[in-house]
Scaffold this active site. Structure first.
Site, PDB file in Angstrom:
ATOM      1  N   SER A 274       0.051  -4.893   2.383  1.00 17.64           N
ATOM      2  CA  SER A 274       0.259  -3.367   1.633  1.00 17.64           C
ATOM      3  C   SER A 274       1.801  -3.538   2.710  1.00 17.64           C
ATOM      4  O   SER A 274       2.018  -2.271   2.458  1.00 17.64           O
ATOM      5  CB  SER A 274      -0.746  -1.623   2.473  1.00 17.64           C
ATOM      6  OG  SER A 274      -1.314  -2.377   4.152  1.00 17.64           O
TER       7      SER A 274
ATOM      8  N   HIS B  65       0.409  -5.969  -4.713  1.00 19.70           N
ATOM      9  CA  HIS B  65      -0.913  -4.339  -4.077  1.00 19.70           C
ATOM     10  C   HIS B  65      -0.959  -3.179  -5.221  1.00 19.70           C
ATOM     11  O   HIS B  65      -0.296  -2.949  -5.523  1.00 19.70           O
ATOM     12  CB  HIS B  65       0.919  -3.561  -3.271  1.00 19.70           C
ATOM     13  CG  HIS B  65       0.286  -2.796  -2.543  1.00 19.70           C
ATOM     14  ND1 HIS B  65       1.046  -1.897  -1.686  1.00 19.70           N
ATOM     15  CD2 HIS B  65      -1.260  -2.697  -1.686  1.00 19.70           C
ATOM     16  CE1 HIS B  65       0.443  -0.751  -1.063  1.00 19.70           C
ATOM     17  NE2 HIS B  65      -0.880  -1.433  -1.038  1.00 19.70           N
TER      18      HIS B  65
ATOM     19  N   GLU C 226       1.521  -3.021  -7.264  1.00 19.92           N
ATOM     20  CA  GLU C 226       2.924  -3.017  -7.323  1.00 19.92           C
ATOM     21  C   GLU C 226       3.675  -4.615  -6.965  1.00 19.92           C
ATOM     22  O   GLU C 226       2.675  -5.662  -6.367  1.00 19.92           O
ATOM     23  CB  GLU C 226       3.838  -3.166  -5.997  1.00 19.92           C
ATOM     24  CG  GLU C 226       3.841  -1.517  -5.694  1.00 19.92           C
ATOM     25  CD  GLU C 226       3.988  -0.368  -4.178  1.00 19.92           C
ATOM     26  OE1 GLU C 226       4.760  -0.042  -4.313  1.00 19.92           O
ATOM     27  OE2 GLU C 226       3.256  -1.266  -2.838  1.00 19.92           O
TER      28      GLU C 226
ATOM     29  N   ASN D  42       4.663   3.364  -0.147  1.00 20.73           N
ATOM     30  CA  ASN D  42       4.765   3.503   1.075  1.00 20.73           C
ATOM     31  C   ASN D  42       5.801   3.402   1.467  1.00 20.73           C
ATOM     32  O   ASN D  42       6.034   4.622   2.966  1.00 20.73           O
ATOM     33  CB  ASN D  42       4.714   2.111   1.283  1.00 20.73           C
ATOM     34  CG  ASN D  42       2.217   2.723   1.763  1.00 20.73           C
ATOM     35  OD1 ASN D  42       1.957   3.502   1.391  1.00 20.73           O
ATOM     36  ND2 ASN D  42       1.417   0.931   1.994  1.00 20.73           N
TER      37      ASN D  42
END
Length: 507
Positions: free
Chosen positions: A122, A143, A155, A193
């Protein structure tokens, strides 16, 4: 339906993430081999997955035949060598670069040369993970988000040496698993993120300036913008031992970029063990899992509401006049307010103090209202005082704007109130993701709406309330605070200047 490109999938690491990936891979028709260095963990993980399916059978959501077919596809192996038949290896182990590099170096000696290697990292660089491999072109990021069966975005991250065909196969596999793949370049935080940095960090700055408390900021962002959870509710849910390290990681990986600056507030709470719901206390205290949120103050009761004068530079001035009429206010229309009037301003990005000084208004009778979002579209109004605003003026304005029953929050002076600050920061960071070419605008919107649950994608959010308005908020906030954190991204600045959609890609 897309044909599944992987017949045998190996999962290394059988925590919640590994279990979720294994479950979805089996449901997609792959034979799944699970390995964990901890003895018996792989078998226990399979038992847990089977229980999930049995619950779905009990609810009538799948048939016993489906559950039986999927269960037959799960096998625990006792060594890494047991994963040799796999044409895809997905690791979901500890977030340590050395551990992942060592694992993939071992796997490269075990599996076939055309086996795809994928990391569920991540926060680590895919390029760095693959740097020690003989064939780094076969490694990509893959991810997922917890819980995997419910979070339907994944992802797919290309390192600098990753073969594009590897990403295409992983994307096809994600679609077979019922997930939506988004393509990202190998940058800190990838898409979700990275794009999520603005929501919590700007809210933390607002609280750190004494503008409003945690509960008030949460209420404003839920009611004015439509976020499902306020930023402090969200951080209590995800826990600060997860969210604060991500803040620090992205900030440092971008070499102290001011847009991603973390907060001492979360660092202190993390150090004190106040992590959120799981420890019973975070930004709020929890009793039996329920947040003990302070009650919202009632609207004041006043004997008399003075007339209201509205600045000619006010955002949505005509709409504000209509609102005042609907609320039964006595409106002054002169070129300047009378000595008894409530003086109302509605700036974009500027604080109330600055507006009062520039427009030569009496600060004691001046306060602001946030009009970035049209009043009909919000479930809350937000007023802001300046340090000199009289209590009777503040209370009269609060009582006036609460007349129709819509909640009103009164905050201290702030460039950009609360909503303007947070929305502009979110839009600006998203615009810069596009400027850097990390992903396409379309994949950005998909990743954020599915991965973060925002009411709109960040670029759509910018379009909704106007790129020009967002630009004005940022420019004026940079003037108020003198902080390069608020400098507009070129992507936003150029599109806002020529009236182009933020979702528009250059040919």
């Amino acid at each position: 339906m897309t044909s599944n490109p992987f017949s045998f999938v190996g999962i290394i690491g059988t925590g919640a993430m590994g279990q979720g990936i294994a479950q979805m891979a089996a449901q997609a028709g792959s034979n799944v081999l699970l390995f964990d260095a901890k003895p018996n963990s792989a078998g226990e993980a399979i038992d847990h997955i089977k229980q999930q399916w049995l619950r779905l059978v009990g609810k009538g959501r799948i048939t016993e035949a489906q559950a039986g077919d999927w269960q037959a596809r799960l096998t625990a192996v006792s060594s890494l060598e047991g994963l040799a038949p796999c044409d895809l290896i997905v690791e979901a182990i500890v977030e340590r670069l050395d551990a992942k590099q060592s694992l993939f170096a071992q796997m490269e000696r075990i599996v076939a040369t055309d086996t795809v290697l994928a990391s569920n990292t991540s926060s680590l660089s895919v390029t760095a993970i693959g740097a020690a491999l003989q064939h780094p072109q076969r490694l990509a990021g893959f991810h997922f988000f917890n819980p995997v069966p419910l979070m339907k975005v994944v992802e797919v991250i290309a390192g600098l040496r990753t073969d594009s065909a590897v990403c295409e196969r992983l994307a096809a596999h994600a679609r077979c698993m019922g997930h939506t793949p988004v393509q990202a370049q190998d940058t800190p935080g990838f898409i979700v993120n990275h794009a999520g940095r603005g929501y919590g960090t700007e809210a933390l700055r607002i609280v750190s300036e004494g503008i409003a408390d945690f509960a008030t900021v949460d209420r404003i962002l839920r009611d004015q913008v439509g976020f499902k959870l306020g930023p402090f509710e969200l951080m209590d849910l995800t826990a600060l031992d997860v969210s604060h390290p991500v803040m620090e990681s992205v900030y440092h990986q971008y070499f102290e970029e001011p847009r991603y600056r973390p907060s001492v507030i979360t660092a202190q709470r993390l150090a004190g063990g106040m992590l959120g719901r799981k420890t019973g206390e975070g930004f709020f205290r929890y009793a039996d899992g329920v947040a003990q949120v302070p009650a919202e103050p009632a609207a004041p009761v006043v004997d008399h509401i003075p007339p209201v004068w509205v600045s000619p530079r006010t955002a949505r001035r005509a709409e504000l006049y209509q609102l005042l009429k609907d609320l039964g206010a006595q409106i002054e229309t002169g070129t300047s307010p009378s000595p008894n009037a409530i003086t109302l301003v509605a700036p974009l990005g500027f604080d109330i103090t600055t507006v009062a000084v520039v427009e030569r208004l009496d600060p004691a009778r001046t306060l602001g209202i946030d009009m970035l979002v049209e009043d009909a579209a919000t479930r809350r109004r937000v007023l802001a005082t300046n340090p000199a605003t009289r209590v009777d003026i503040r209370n009269a304005a609060h009582a006036l704007f609460a007349r129709d029953g819509k909640p009103v929050s009164v905050i201290r002076d702030s460039g950009g109130f609360v909503t303007q600050r947070v929305v502009a920061t979110i839009v600006n960071i998203a615009s810069d993701i596009c400027q850097q070419g990390i992903c396409s605008p379309a994949d950005l919107e998909t990743a954020v709406t599915l991965g973060l649950g925002y009411p709109l994608g960040p670029l759509a959010m910018g379009n909704r309330w106007g790129p020009t308005n967002i630009l004005e908020v940022l420019f004026n906030m940079q003037t108020v605070y003198g902080d390069t954190r608020y400098r507009p991204s070129p992507w936003l600045r150029r599109r806002g200047a020529i009236g182009l959609s933020l979702l528009h890609e250059e040919e």
